[in-house]
Design a protein around this motif. Sequence first.
Motif, PDB file in Angstrom:
ATOM      1  N   LYS A 287      -4.428   8.567  -6.523  1.00 56.73           N
ATOM      2  CA  LYS A 287      -5.220   7.377  -6.797  1.00 56.73           C
ATOM      3  C   LYS A 287      -4.904   6.725  -8.147  1.00 56.73           C
ATOM      4  CE  LYS A 287      -8.021   6.693  -3.238  1.00 56.73           C
ATOM      5  NZ  LYS A 287      -8.057   5.410  -2.512  1.00 56.73           N
ATOM      6  N   ASN A 337      -4.243   5.631   0.058  1.00 57.38           N
ATOM      7  CA  ASN A 337      -3.777   6.365  -1.110  1.00 57.38           C
ATOM      8  C   ASN A 337      -2.323   6.022  -1.410  1.00 57.38           C
ATOM      9  OD1 ASN A 337      -6.261   7.615  -1.063  1.00 57.38           O
ATOM     10  ND2 ASN A 337      -5.501   9.461  -0.053  1.00 57.38           N
ATOM     11  N   TYR A 446      -8.239  13.553  -3.815  1.00 58.66           N
ATOM     12  CA  TYR A 446      -7.663  12.861  -2.665  1.00 58.66           C
ATOM     13  C   TYR A 446      -6.446  13.579  -2.074  1.00 58.66           C
ATOM     14  CZ  TYR A 446     -10.903   9.050  -3.247  1.00 58.66           C
ATOM     15  OH  TYR A 446     -12.060   8.304  -3.300  1.00 58.66           O
TER      16      TYR A 446
END
Length: 985
Positions: A287, A337, A446
Amino acid sequence: MSDKSYQIKENNQVMIQGGEKKVMKKILSVALSTAMAFSMFASVAFGDDALNTQQKYDVLKEAKIFSGYPDGSAGLDKEMTRAEFAKVLVGIMGLEPIQGKASFKDKNYKASKWPAPYVEAVYSAGLMQGKNTTKMIFDFNGKITVQEMAKVLVVAQKLEIPTETNNNASDWAKGYVQAAINAGLVDAKANPKANATRAQLVEVAYDIYLSQQKPKVVSYEVKEDGKVVEFKLANNEVVKVTLETPLKANTATEVKFTHNNYNYTESVTWVVTAATKIESVSTTNYKELVVKFDGEVEAKTAENEDNYKVTGVTFESAKLSADKRTVTLLVAENSANLPGQKDTKVEIKGVKNSDGSKTFNETLTFRAVDTQLPEVTEVKGLGTKAFKVVFSEPVKSTTASNISNYKIDGKAVSGWVKFTYPNVAFITTDLAVGEHTLSLQGVEDYANFKVSPVDVKFTVAEDKAAPEVVSVKTKDLTKVEVEFNESVKSVDKVYHTSSAKTADKVEIKDNVVVLTFSTDSKKLSLGENTIYLEGVRDYSDNSANRDVKVTPVLDTERPTVSSVKSDVYGNTTVFTLEFSEDVNLTDIQNRDNFVLKNSKGEVVTDKGFNNGKPVTVPTYEVKNGKTYKNHVVIKSIGTLPAGKYTLDVANIRDTASIGNTMLPQTLSIDVTNTSALKVERAWISSDSDNDDLYIDVQFNRAVAVEGNGSALEINKYSYVVNNVYKVFPTKNAPQPTLRNAETVRLTIPKKDFSNWKTELEGNFLRVVNVADLNGNYLTDSQVKISDKVTIPVKSVKATALDKVKVEFSGNITSVVSSDFTFAGNIHGTAGEPKYDNGVTTVEFTLDRELNKANLGQVTTVGDPQTSDNLGHKIEVLTGKDIEDGIAPKAVEAKTVTGNTYVDIEFDEKVTVYYTPDAFKVYVDGTAVEVTGATNASDTVVRVQLAKPFNPTDRTLGGQVSIAKGKYIVDSKGNSADAVYQEVKY
């Protein structure tokens, strides 16, 4: 021939570049003596204090400066004769022994004896005059004293004679001896009047010899964006080193180079403040993308997230570090992402460095790899009712907002979580004053890595004070950022000036409250404004009303077009203009603000442009669902022909509250790749003088005169003899100069060649790394060096029966019409020469028409006067074919009522290439459907109709039109002009 060499790395090749020849040349042009010294004394450093006298003698003996005695001994304690001293002097000063001469009248002094060549050399150089200059007695077998040796060495080294002395030398020698002592050539304790020993001379000779072998680097200068370092040596020579890998800014780097066969290793630091390049693009999670520059960048452009693009990814923000060298890009929470585990490109455009000297427009590759577990970097008590947790990287809201992932002192938390993307969680719960332990687990990043279970101690103190304003800043008239001294939980109401001017949007980011007043009626005023924030509440529920005064900082910078590119998609040419900031939609949709012109400066009138103005309304660029308000797209209708164009852009405002209007800009656009920059010709100029040779080098267009592609650098030119590259001696030669925009003059001293005519005339000149004004590089080109120049005729083409275009391979500025005869006896009047990309086009209007069936040839007089801008005449033509460039012409269009076609007859054989939008037929003024077009015969094109041709109004009848383009083509490839014919029926 030069005996001194520079080694310069150019294009990853080492080239030897000659320098100025000295009267006293340096000895050992190869590194023999140095190599011997290192091989003999590998365990001892090669320096003044490292070797003893015997070792120094051995070095000088290997250099053939000293000779040993027959028994092999050095005889260091023996006294020196004047002849022996002369021999050593010849060696250390690099003099040439003079053979076959005997100037002195000493007994047994003969040219054939060993001393004579050395004595004659030092006498000729003015270093030793003999004991009796009247009788010409040298006394070569006599002993030389220390003071005599001192005088000779001081003269040879051109040392300054001091006015104050402190030695026991004879009166005539005091100054010389003192100078030698001051220079370290003679020991202050030595007896000046005593005979000199071989040991004393060894010490002196070695110092002089060593100083001549390897001058030290005294300074350096970094140039050409870290690609070139120029080292200044102690002897005032400058050595230019071109690096294979440019230096990193502000980083010490070892640079190794070789000069005069000596190896140098120098630590070099390129000190820069403003960024010169992008050092790296990297990420440790999915990210955040980190862009590092080698210096400072401008905050405004660096923090514009629209200046960074990754396909399929939307950036929410771009934050510049405190040192202004690193930008951290945050991917929006709801965006895809960063692509993991694969090479991905990021496009960086419009980011300026801090002094505005460079704008970065680059595409770089990175690979997103996340191997790190998220960590807790801070836990802070916010009074007795909440605490804050900060994570090391962006984490998922669903896991960070899960209250069950948090425990206080081993117990479940009773409360709720407010998560602020990307990495801050506020947990509201009652806490006692004192130390507590937070236990945390289950929060994911993430990459689906969970934070390791962790216990963190933190302290809670009672908080009874409401948030205080720390600072406030504005962005134009629409955005205000108010920073508080602690985290803000909520704000009840925000407005400025009056309660009616409430903020359209309020965002709380930890301790910063961002206010947006986007509605025209609510924007800030130009003067001082008071911002009212009612009910500013912290996490201890302390609340207060706050107000702060602020005067907006207006955006006063005009927008500019920072880049333009051309792409072809199907049959559409697309221009994409990138502005330095967001621009006004109304302005870009006004087609009058854009005018397209061709390479001749004529407005484009077809392919979707009407008098240069686009027919299709320009729009913002939309990619991956995101609208880029600083990108403007202009589309053609049909593909524009390849070539150079200019686009005039004006009257475009930015989106500032008080819009700033751009200054008019003219943009250069290449619809396809431009033809390569090349060398047209090179010649030895007739106005070369007695000492210097002028070589003129002509390119096909204007060349750069500064920067990396500058044509005014002598080291970019060399010549080729028998397939061997040879470098022009640059020590004596000045840098090249411009004769005109596309012609460079090299000035080469004739003395650097044994026979310049045979070495240069008829051989090839090589040119590398020269660029044109648009940055297109000529990487490597060779052209024959001529002794004279004539300008060739490239092509001759008839464009009508009374029009002929002649192309010349040069910049023709003077055209004499009477030089040319067409088809045997036809003459013409020359129009204005038009020069482009190395070619001049001249259109002749003939006094009568050519024969279409046989266009004939063009000839010139025996001594034509037509010439280029440097006075070079064109070549003599004895007969060059006139090519057919005449467009086929429609003679008539006809059909029969009820037929489903219209036939168009041309004045020559043609081939039809059907394109739906290009062929149109009208009946009674109304367009009818065209289904195709074919050749009905060699000269007839049949346009097929969907319905029979049935006019009802005889006054309107029918018409057929065909757009200009490659739709109707003759056997020579000439396309018909636009057709518009009344249909006979």
